[in-house]
Each structure stands twice: as C-alpha cells, then as structure tokens.
Design an enzyme around this catalytic site. Structure first.
Site, PDB file in Angstrom:
ATOM      1  N   LEU A   1       0.865  -1.363  -0.136  1.00  0.00           N
ATOM      2  CA  LEU A   1      -0.057  -0.009   0.080  1.00  0.00           C
ATOM      3  C   LEU A   1       0.717   1.270  -0.142  1.00  0.00           C
ATOM      4  O   LEU A   1       1.729   1.499   0.649  1.00  0.00           O
ATOM      5  CB  LEU A   1      -0.831   0.179   1.380  1.00  0.00           C
ATOM      6  CG  LEU A   1      -1.900  -1.184   1.253  1.00  0.00           C
ATOM      7  CD1 LEU A   1      -2.693  -0.978   2.486  1.00  0.00           C
ATOM      8  CD2 LEU A   1      -2.788  -1.129   0.127  1.00  0.00           C
TER       9      LEU A   1
ATOM     10  N   HIS B   1      -3.231   4.230  -2.691  1.00  0.00           N
ATOM     11  CA  HIS B   1      -4.380   3.308  -1.936  1.00  0.00           C
ATOM     12  C   HIS B   1      -4.743   4.208  -0.834  1.00  0.00           C
ATOM     13  O   HIS B   1      -6.130   4.038  -0.493  1.00  0.00           O
ATOM     14  CB  HIS B   1      -3.633   2.015  -1.350  1.00  0.00           C
ATOM     15  CG  HIS B   1      -3.104   1.234  -2.463  1.00  0.00           C
ATOM     16  ND1 HIS B   1      -1.669   0.911  -2.763  1.00  0.00           N
ATOM     17  CD2 HIS B   1      -3.440   0.256  -3.219  1.00  0.00           C
ATOM     18  CE1 HIS B   1      -1.281   0.186  -3.275  1.00  0.00           C
ATOM     19  NE2 HIS B   1      -2.516  -0.356  -4.002  1.00  0.00           N
TER      20      HIS B   1
ATOM     21  N   GLN C   1      -4.652 -12.428 -13.058  1.00  0.00           N
ATOM     22  CA  GLN C   1      -4.328 -11.124 -13.737  1.00  0.00           C
ATOM     23  C   GLN C   1      -2.950 -10.958 -14.137  1.00  0.00           C
ATOM     24  O   GLN C   1      -2.709 -10.026 -14.692  1.00  0.00           O
ATOM     25  CB  GLN C   1      -4.984  -9.979 -13.047  1.00  0.00           C
ATOM     26  CG  GLN C   1      -4.221  -9.487 -11.859  1.00  0.00           C
ATOM     27  CD  GLN C   1      -4.953  -8.242 -11.155  1.00  0.00           C
ATOM     28  OE1 GLN C   1      -5.909  -8.586 -10.742  1.00  0.00           O
ATOM     29  NE2 GLN C   1      -4.470  -7.060 -11.397  1.00  0.00           N
TER      30      GLN C   1
ATOM     31  N   VAL D   1      -2.589   9.867  -7.460  1.00  0.00           N
ATOM     32  CA  VAL D   1      -1.914  10.501  -6.470  1.00  0.00           C
ATOM     33  C   VAL D   1      -0.271  10.094  -7.087  1.00  0.00           C
ATOM     34  O   VAL D   1       0.061   9.233  -7.604  1.00  0.00           O
ATOM     35  CB  VAL D   1      -2.032   9.760  -5.189  1.00  0.00           C
ATOM     36  CG1 VAL D   1      -0.871  10.513  -4.217  1.00  0.00           C
ATOM     37  CG2 VAL D   1      -3.227   9.898  -4.830  1.00  0.00           C
TER      38      VAL D   1
HETATM   39  P1  AMP Z   1      -3.343  -2.219  -6.822  1.00  0.00           P
HETATM   40  O1  AMP Z   1      -3.059  -2.591  -5.504  1.00  0.00           O
HETATM   41  O2  AMP Z   1      -2.307  -1.848  -7.674  1.00  0.00           O
HETATM   42  O3  AMP Z   1      -4.308  -3.305  -7.632  1.00  0.00           O
HETATM   43  O4  AMP Z   1      -4.260  -0.965  -6.965  1.00  0.00           O
HETATM   44  C1  AMP Z   1      -5.390  -0.779  -6.009  1.00  0.00           C
HETATM   45  C2  AMP Z   1      -6.234   0.432  -6.705  1.00  0.00           C
HETATM   46  O5  AMP Z   1      -5.499   1.391  -6.165  1.00  0.00           O
HETATM   47  C3  AMP Z   1      -6.577   0.351  -7.817  1.00  0.00           C
HETATM   48  O6  AMP Z   1      -7.885   0.858  -7.850  1.00  0.00           O
HETATM   49  C4  AMP Z   1      -5.641   1.474  -8.428  1.00  0.00           C
HETATM   50  O7  AMP Z   1      -6.233   1.985  -9.762  1.00  0.00           O
HETATM   51  C5  AMP Z   1      -5.386   2.450  -7.399  1.00  0.00           C
HETATM   52  N1  AMP Z   1      -4.024   3.181  -7.291  1.00  0.00           N
HETATM   53  C6  AMP Z   1      -2.902   2.556  -7.756  1.00  0.00           C
HETATM   54  N2  AMP Z   1      -1.948   3.464  -7.538  1.00  0.00           N
HETATM   55  C7  AMP Z   1      -2.803   4.532  -7.482  1.00  0.00           C
HETATM   56  C8  AMP Z   1      -2.585   5.952  -7.604  1.00  0.00           C
HETATM   57  N3  AMP Z   1      -1.242   6.446  -7.555  1.00  0.00           N
HETATM   58  N4  AMP Z   1      -3.245   7.068  -7.322  1.00  0.00           N
HETATM   59  C9  AMP Z   1      -4.603   6.647  -7.083  1.00  0.00           C
HETATM   60  N5  AMP Z   1      -5.151   5.462  -7.055  1.00  0.00           N
HETATM   61  C10 AMP Z   1      -4.019   4.459  -7.476  1.00  0.00           C
END
Ligand code: AMP
Length: 257
Positions: free
Chosen positions: A31, A35, A59, A174
């Site tokens: 995280l 997140h 995936q 972010v």
């Molecule tokens: P992940 O753990 O990479 O599958 O991401 C979980 C969620 O966090 C997904 O909906 C991503 O799009 C979101 N997420 C990942 N990186 C960012 C970021 N830099 N800014 C905003 N949301 C993010």
C-alpha cells in the site's frame, strides 16, 4: 479492525453492517499514498469500509511478475488500520480459486485493447476477481484509481452489462512531488531508472501522443504504447518499460481528475 481470511468469515463480519453504506477498496497490497487516497474517500463516504488484500494470480501473465510482486502484509494491515478500515478481506488464492475452478468473466472489446493487447488475459483476471469481490462483499460503492484508467472503463462496462447494483467511485491519481504516479512497482526502479521514468508524466503532460513518444524515447524508455484512449474522460495513456519494470500512467484530457 477485523481481518477475514475466508468468504464465510467476511460475510459474517458484514452481516450486521448491512444497514449502513458499505464501501469496498480492492487492492493487491504494498500500500502507498494512492491506496490511502481510495481508503480516505471510502472512509468519508461510507459507514463500513472493506479493503481487500489479494495478489490475484489470474491477472498476471508473467510468473516472474507475480512472484516478484512486493508483499508486506504486516505493514499493509498497519496502513489499513490507520486509514480507518473496518474489515480487511485477505483470502488465499485457493479460497478464491479452489481446485476445479473454471468460470471466467471477459469484457471482450475493452479488455482486448491497450493493456489487454500487451497483457493477454489481464482484464479477464481483473474482471473475474472484481466480480467475485463484488459478490462476496456486496458493497454499495467500490473505489478505483484513475491511475488504471482502462481498468475503470472495463469495470464500468462489467457493472452495466451484468446489471450489478453497485456504484463505481474513481479517485484521481496520486503522484510523488516529482510527478511520478505512485505505484507498488516503483519500488523496483533503480535510482537511474526512476530518473528516466520521470519522462512519463512529463510526456503525458504535453497532451499530444507524438510529442509524448519523442520525450519517452529520448529518455530511453521502451514504449509499448502512447495513445489517446476514448474513455470517460478521454485520456492520453502510455505504458513503458524502464529496465525490467513496466509502468503505466495516463492524463485525463477533459475533466480535472
Ligand atoms: P493495486 O493494488 O495496484 O491493484 O491498486 C489498487 C487500487 O489502487 C486500484 O484501483 C488502483 O487504480 C489504485 N491506485 C494505484 N495507484 C494509484 C495512484 N497512484 N493514485 C490513485 N489510485 C491508485
């Protein structure tokens, strides 16, 4: 904060919370501030915040990418607790994909372009695991990041096509102060690769695919694609490799997200 490992346990934990609004934030852990922004939005909007923590094997095409995916559950649980998460759902792979598993969801057209073209099967895995999470948690709203713009588009289509009673909330990307979008994969970049990766947000800020490609190539990033994608909102989206690390980013071209 309740940590549930099984579908039965998370359903039991949520049974008494159905009166209020339930928000789900799906994550694969490792995280970071992206997140945390999703969790913050969920905490503000919802009575109960559920975070899933699951590195979804379905995936990943490349076993090395799956095996090398950063994992630190202890730290993730601390971040979740600090963000006010009520329930963490952290199943094993065999809880979601037991022996004999054979049912898949495919968003055929949106899932086949861009990321889908470069990562065959990726969105089949994403759509399937998200539908499972939606069915297990039954959230009123699920939170996703604009960082993964195509994922948002695929899931919006899935929700509409399967008549799911679920709101999708999209949270702006972010970034670190230097412009690089936060990503669990950034941890794998060497200092030199990270410096070159800064060309990615700089390229997208031009809002022009051709200029962007030149900037990316000048920074010696391997460009998989850099294109205008007709999403809602439309974005300039790119995928590049800096050394072994694959990075994606996008910039919305209309709304201020
Ligand atoms: P992940 O753990 O990479 O599958 O991401 C979980 C969620 O966090 C997904 O909906 C991503 O799009 C979101 N997420 C990942 N990186 C960012 C970021 N830099 N800014 C905003 N949301 C993010």
């Amino acid at each position: 904060m309740i940590v549930s490992r099984t579908i039965a346990d998370v359903r039991a934990a949520l049974a008494e919370r159905r009166d209020g609004r339930v928000g789900l934030v799906p994550t694969m852990g490792a995280l970071h501030g992206g997140h945390e922004a999703l969790l913050g939005a969920a905490r503000r909007d919802c009575d109960t915040v559920v975070m899933s923590l699951f590195v979804n094997p379905a995936q990943f095409g490349d076993p090395a990418d799956l095996n090398g995916y950063p994992r630190d559950e202890g730290r993730d649980l601390e971040v979740a607790r600090a963000a006010g998460v009520d329930v963490v759902f952290a199943p094993t792979a065999s809880e979601l994909y037991p022996a004999g598993y054979q049912t898949w969801v495919e968003v055929t057209e949106l899932g086949a372009i861009l990321e889908g073209e470069h990562r065959p099967g990726h969105f089949r895995g994403v759509a399937t695991v998200c539908l499972k999470l939606f069915t297990i948690v039954r959230p009123d709203v699920a939170y996703f990041g604009q960082k993964d713009a195509q994922q948002v588009e695929v899931l919006r289509r899935l929700i509409a096509d399967l008549h799911l009673e679920l709101e999708l909330a999209v949270v702006p990307t972010v970034r670190d102060p230097d412009g690089l979008a936060l990503s669990s994969r950034n941890a794998r970049l060497s200092a030199e690769e990270r410096a070159r990766a800064l060309a990615l947000p700089r390229a997208l800020a031009t809002h022009d695919p051709e200029t962007a490609r030149t900037i990316l190539e000048d920074a010696r990033l391997d460009v998989e694609y850099v294109v205008l994608a007709p999403f809602a909102p439309p974005v300039l989206a790119a995928a590049v490799r800096a050394g072994e690390t694959r990075l994606i980013d996008n910039i919305p071209l209309e709304e201020d997200v």
